[in-house]
Design an enzyme around this catalytic site. Structure first.
Site, PDB file in Angstrom:
ATOM      1  N   TRP A 123       0.828  -1.212   0.000  1.00 18.62           N
ATOM      2  CA  TRP A 123       0.000   0.000   0.000  1.00 18.62           C
ATOM      3  C   TRP A 123       0.859   1.256   0.000  1.00 18.62           C
ATOM      4  CZ3 TRP A 123      -4.273  -1.094  -2.021  1.00 18.62           C
ATOM      5  CH2 TRP A 123      -4.889  -2.301  -1.759  1.00 18.62           C
ATOM      6  N   ASP A 193      -1.597   7.020   6.176  1.00 20.69           N
ATOM      7  CA  ASP A 193      -2.664   6.136   5.724  1.00 20.69           C
ATOM      8  C   ASP A 193      -2.972   5.215   6.908  1.00 20.69           C
ATOM      9  OD1 ASP A 193      -4.233   4.116   4.722  1.00 20.69           O
ATOM     10  OD2 ASP A 193      -2.860   3.513   3.116  1.00 20.69           O
ATOM     11  N   LYS A 217     -12.519  -1.400   7.248  1.00 18.46           N
ATOM     12  CA  LYS A 217     -11.843  -2.327   8.166  1.00 18.46           C
ATOM     13  C   LYS A 217     -12.318  -2.085   9.597  1.00 18.46           C
ATOM     14  CE  LYS A 217      -8.188  -2.074   4.893  1.00 18.46           C
ATOM     15  NZ  LYS A 217      -8.469  -3.309   4.156  1.00 18.46           N
TER      16      LYS A 217
END
Ligand code: PMP
Length: 382
Positions: A123, A193, A217
């Site tokens: 990511w 992030d 999530k």
């Protein structure tokens, strides 16, 4: 019937028919992932009849007062939980964390400027790629050569770089920052992030210029992305970029420049209310530490499994583990777990093995059930 006979009958009925509070399936998916049961129930009610208005939330205008109030309440709940300072804006956007990979550099790096990035996995790498199409990226730390098994610590800042970008929790590799990089006393700031560990514990928001996180999530369903941005940064105007990609657009319109993901925000709000009711972020942090601690202890103790993640950087949200040797096929353990209602434990395709995502909503009983399965599986081989 005597009282004893009645009690016996209830026991027999319950044995065959699971009671609603007895969970028979635990979802260890990395995202979208398990949500608190009360949030799902709140979502059901909102779909049928939102706040007793006689209309489903799915059919309501985002300009209607119940929806405007819902957004205000959700923002308020988030601010309270995270103790967000007054000089920050909360935005509820679309496009996932992946859109933030582009929006962050487009808005926050000047022409001919640069930003520092720490590469801690797939990511981070995607964030780096997107930034490279806008400005210069300085990779100031990477654990790539070690299979992303740790968080790089010795970062040497680039003079003049606008910000340092980090991925606070690496969903695929199971690493997590325990201390965030310190900034020099300059104008730069930290961007994170936090898609896979937002709201997993208390956070000092004032250390960050911008935080972003996809909801799917730890907060709610896919479709909404949280952005927390320091107000001075939301006013920057370095270049001509599309209206929707500009933070100031969404600040000025309270996240309602276009039709927002109303239902997803409603589920986020239900999750936030649940978090408040169980003791806020201090409460959930204790629960998370306990769940993760137990699972890592079992991975260490169990003769079949091991972790490849550096001990001090282990995530309390995503716990990857592998077999100590390749005598047993991964699928055998996955099927063994599946039969016990322990679902989606397959590791990411780039890592293999297993991954237990134990986000806020995973009950302690789910972790206990996984540990029991690991022990039972081990007993077959020793
Ligand atoms: N960052 C992290 C840490 C992630 O785990 C994910 C999704 N798994 C993303 C970014 C991408 O998020 P989205 O699908 O919301 O774009």
């Amino acid at each position: 019937m005597t009282r004893t006979e009645v009690l016996l009958k209830i026991q027999v009925v319950n044995f065959h028919k699971k009671l609603p509070f007895m969970k028979s399936v635990y979802n260890f998916s990395a995202g979208p992932s398990c949500l608190p049961e009360v949030a799902i129930n709140g979502a059901k009610i909102a779909i049928e009849n939102f706040q007793k208005n006689g209309i489903s939330l799915l059919e309501m205008s985002h300009r209607s007062s119940p929806v405007v109030n819902l957004f205000a309440e959700t923002t308020d709940n988030l601010k309270t939980l995270l103790n967000v300072p007054d000089n920050y804006h909360i935005l509820w956007l679309q496009g996932g964390a992946s859109t933030q990979f582009s929006m962050v550099p487009m808005n926050l790096i000047p022409e001919n400027g640069s930003a520092d990035y720490v590469d801690t996995g797939a990511w981070s790498a995607k964030a780096i790629t997107e930034c490279q199409s806008v400005g210069k990226v300085n990779i100031i730390g990477s654990s790539r050569e070690a299979g992303y098994s740790y968080i790089p610590k010795d970062l040497v800042r680039t003079s003049g770089a606008s910000y340092i970008h980090i991925t606070s929790n690496n969903t695929i590799y199971g690493t997590q920052y325990k201390n965030y990089p310190a900034l020099d006393n300059d104008d730069s700031f930290l961007v994170a992030d936090m898609s896979s560990d937002i709201l997993s514990g208390p956070l000092d928001v004032s250390k960050f210029g911008l935080i972003y996180a996809g909801a799917q999530k730890n907060m709610g369903p896919a479709g909404v992305t949280l952005v927390i941005i320091r107000s001075d940064l939301a006013e920057i105007n370095y270049r001509n970029i599309p209206t929707m990609m500009r933070y100031s657009t969404h600040v000025l319109k309270d996240s309602m420049f276009n039709t927002p993901p109303v239902f997803a925000v409603c589920v986020v709000n239900e999750t936030l209310k649940w978090l408040k009711s169980i003791g806020g972020l201090n409460g959930i942090k204790q629960i998370n530490n306990k769940k993760a601690g137990k699972l890592y202890d079992e991975i260490e103790r169990n003769t079949l499994f091991k972790s490849h993640v550096s001990e001090k950087d282990r995530s309390i949200m995503n716990v990857p583990f592998i077999f100590c040797d390749n005598k047993i096929a991964d699928n055998e353990f996955l099927q063994f777990c599946d039969k016990r209602g322990l679902k989606t434990l397959k590791g990411h395709r780039s890592v293999g093995g297993f991954r237990a995502s134990i986000y806020n909503a995973m009950p302690g009983s789910g972790v206990d059930a996984l540990i029991a399965a690991m022990q039972e599986f081990e007993s077959r081989y020793i």
